[in-house]
Design a protein around this motif. Structure first.
Motif, mmCIF file in Angstrom:
data_model
loop_
_atom_site.group_PDB
_atom_site.id
_atom_site.type_symbol
_atom_site.label_atom_id
_atom_site.label_comp_id
_atom_site.label_asym_id
_atom_site.label_seq_id
_atom_site.Cartn_x
_atom_site.Cartn_y
_atom_site.Cartn_z
ATOM 1 N N GLY A 179 -108.163 -30.426 -0.442
ATOM 2 C CA GLY A 179 -109.301 -31.334 -0.321
ATOM 3 C C GLY A 179 -109.392 -32.390 -1.401
ATOM 4 O O GLY A 179 -110.371 -33.141 -1.456
ATOM 5 N N LYS A 180 -108.383 -32.481 -2.262
ATOM 6 C CA LYS A 180 -108.393 -33.450 -3.355
ATOM 7 C C LYS A 180 -107.193 -34.390 -3.245
ATOM 8 O O LYS A 180 -106.081 -33.955 -2.942
ATOM 9 C CB LYS A 180 -108.341 -32.735 -4.716
ATOM 10 C CG LYS A 180 -109.524 -31.823 -4.999
ATOM 11 C CD LYS A 180 -110.786 -32.614 -5.276
ATOM 12 C CE LYS A 180 -111.919 -31.689 -5.699
ATOM 13 N NZ LYS A 180 -113.169 -32.451 -5.981
ATOM 14 N N VAL A 181 -107.443 -35.676 -3.509
ATOM 15 C CA VAL A 181 -106.349 -36.650 -3.517
ATOM 16 C C VAL A 181 -105.477 -36.419 -4.742
ATOM 17 O O VAL A 181 -105.978 -36.299 -5.863
ATOM 18 C CB VAL A 181 -106.901 -38.093 -3.521
ATOM 19 C CG1 VAL A 181 -105.775 -39.101 -3.721
ATOM 20 C CG2 VAL A 181 -107.634 -38.387 -2.217
ATOM 21 N N LYS A 182 -104.167 -36.367 -4.518
ATOM 22 C CA LYS A 182 -103.215 -36.096 -5.598
ATOM 23 C C LYS A 182 -102.166 -37.200 -5.640
ATOM 24 O O LYS A 182 -101.621 -37.593 -4.613
ATOM 25 C CB LYS A 182 -102.545 -34.740 -5.361
ATOM 26 C CG LYS A 182 -101.527 -34.330 -6.421
ATOM 27 C CD LYS A 182 -101.028 -32.915 -6.137
ATOM 28 C CE LYS A 182 -100.004 -32.443 -7.172
ATOM 29 N NZ LYS A 182 -98.706 -33.135 -7.002
ATOM 30 N N PHE A 183 -101.879 -37.698 -6.844
ATOM 31 C CA PHE A 183 -100.850 -38.715 -7.066
ATOM 32 C C PHE A 183 -99.615 -38.041 -7.655
ATOM 33 O O PHE A 183 -99.721 -37.230 -8.576
ATOM 34 C CB PHE A 183 -101.371 -39.803 -8.007
ATOM 35 C CG PHE A 183 -102.627 -40.466 -7.511
ATOM 36 C CD1 PHE A 183 -102.569 -41.537 -6.646
ATOM 37 C CD2 PHE A 183 -103.878 -39.988 -7.902
ATOM 38 C CE1 PHE A 183 -103.726 -42.141 -6.172
ATOM 39 C CE2 PHE A 183 -105.041 -40.591 -7.430
ATOM 40 C CZ PHE A 183 -104.966 -41.662 -6.568
ATOM 41 N N ASN A 184 -98.436 -38.401 -7.150
ATOM 42 C CA ASN A 184 -97.235 -37.626 -7.434
ATOM 43 C C ASN A 184 -96.208 -38.301 -8.339
ATOM 44 O O ASN A 184 -95.052 -37.887 -8.386
ATOM 45 C CB ASN A 184 -96.576 -37.230 -6.114
ATOM 46 C CG ASN A 184 -97.430 -36.246 -5.329
ATOM 47 O OD1 ASN A 184 -97.948 -35.290 -5.889
ATOM 48 N ND2 ASN A 184 -97.591 -36.488 -4.037
ATOM 49 N N GLY A 185 -96.621 -39.358 -9.050
ATOM 50 C CA GLY A 185 -95.738 -39.932 -10.051
ATOM 51 C C GLY A 185 -94.694 -40.909 -9.546
ATOM 52 O O GLY A 185 -93.770 -41.255 -10.269
ATOM 53 N N HIS A 186 -94.844 -41.371 -8.296
ATOM 54 C CA HIS A 186 -93.881 -42.330 -7.744
ATOM 55 C C HIS A 186 -94.529 -43.688 -7.476
ATOM 56 O O HIS A 186 -94.055 -44.462 -6.656
ATOM 57 C CB HIS A 186 -93.285 -41.793 -6.444
ATOM 58 C CG HIS A 186 -92.722 -40.411 -6.557
ATOM 59 N ND1 HIS A 186 -91.669 -40.121 -7.404
ATOM 60 C CD2 HIS A 186 -93.075 -39.256 -5.953
ATOM 61 C CE1 HIS A 186 -91.393 -38.824 -7.303
ATOM 62 N NE2 HIS A 186 -92.234 -38.274 -6.442
#
Length: 253
Positions: A206-213
């Motif tokens: 349920g949380k937006v996650k940024f993956n370093g790209h």
């Protein structure tokens, strides 16, 4: 004819659509990392992109390197800037193309207003519209030239200092989304995911996650309908920007 375009806030898409209006057969192809090797068979193609850190957006450079040509097409290039100016994007494209046996036939730089929210404040809708209108004559003249297959001799040279700055930004600045955060206004609509050209965003528990790209395009921040995405605290009070003539749903995959 095909126009390959890269856009995050809609400016390059707006330019591409204006060009398309003047050709009976013209397909718009959005540049993203999802595009595999592209074999060009058209007699005329366009490449439209925004200026990023004095040069090409990362994904545009990756894409052009993957292009293959079965002929020697008329290639036109439009660089959309936020008011700055640099020859490096044109130079880099031509450098890549020459290795493939082709080159730029015509090119133009269109200046609007900066919407790089990381480093400044986005323009109001009124200022954005005025900037677009102020560049309309220049864009129309360019469109007329490419309909006539006018050749513009390529004489651009790279600026060594800004070329180095761009290379450092591209190759050394790896954690572009390090300080990205999402507040409780997020509604999990998924627009940030669908608009991201590098597949850098997902929703986990349920949380937006940024993956370093991240490729530093600012698309996710600007497209969020709730202004829920920020870079640290620096963007909380800043306006978001989308080209006033482009709809949100035109910017998603």
């Amino acid at each position: 004819m095909k126009i390959f375009y890269f856009t995050s806030t809609g400016n390059s898409l707006y330019v591409s659509k204006k060009i398309k209006e003047n050709f009976e057969e013209c397909d718009l192809v959005k540049i993203s990392r999802e595009l595999d090797e592209v074999i060009v068979e058209d007699e005329k193609i366009g490449i439209v992109y925004p200026l990023h850190s004095f040069g090409l957006p990362i994904i545009v450079e990756e894409f052009i390197k993957k292009m293959k040509f079965n002929s020697n097409p008329y290639i036109f290039v439009v660089q959309v800037t936020g008011g700055g100016k640099s020859n490096n994007g044109f130079y880099k494209i031509n450098e890549i193309l020459k290795k493939k046996g082709v080159s730029i036939s015509n090119y133009e730089e269109v200046k609007y207003i900066s919407n790089y929210i990381r480093a400044g404040r986005n323009p109001s809708k009124e200022r954005a519209i005025k900037a677009i209108e102020d560049s309309e004559e220049k864009l129309n003249d360019f469109i007329e030239n490419i309909t006539l297959d006018t050749i513009k001799e390529f004489k651009k040279r790279k600026n060594q200092i800004t070329f180095l700055i761009h290379d450092l930004w591209r190759d050394k600045y790896k954690k572009r989304d390090k300080n990205f955060n999402v507040n409780d206004d997020c509604i999990n609509c998924g627009l940030c995911i669908d608009s991201c050209p590098s597949n850098n965003i997902e929703i986990v528990n349920g949380k937006v996650k940024f993956n370093g790209h991240c490729v530093d395009c600012m698309g996710c921040i600007n497209i969020c309908p709730k202004n829920a995405i920020n870079i640290g605290n620096s963007t909380i009070r800043k306006d978001r920007y989308l080209n006033p003539f482009i709809k949100r749903d035109e910017l998603i995959k």
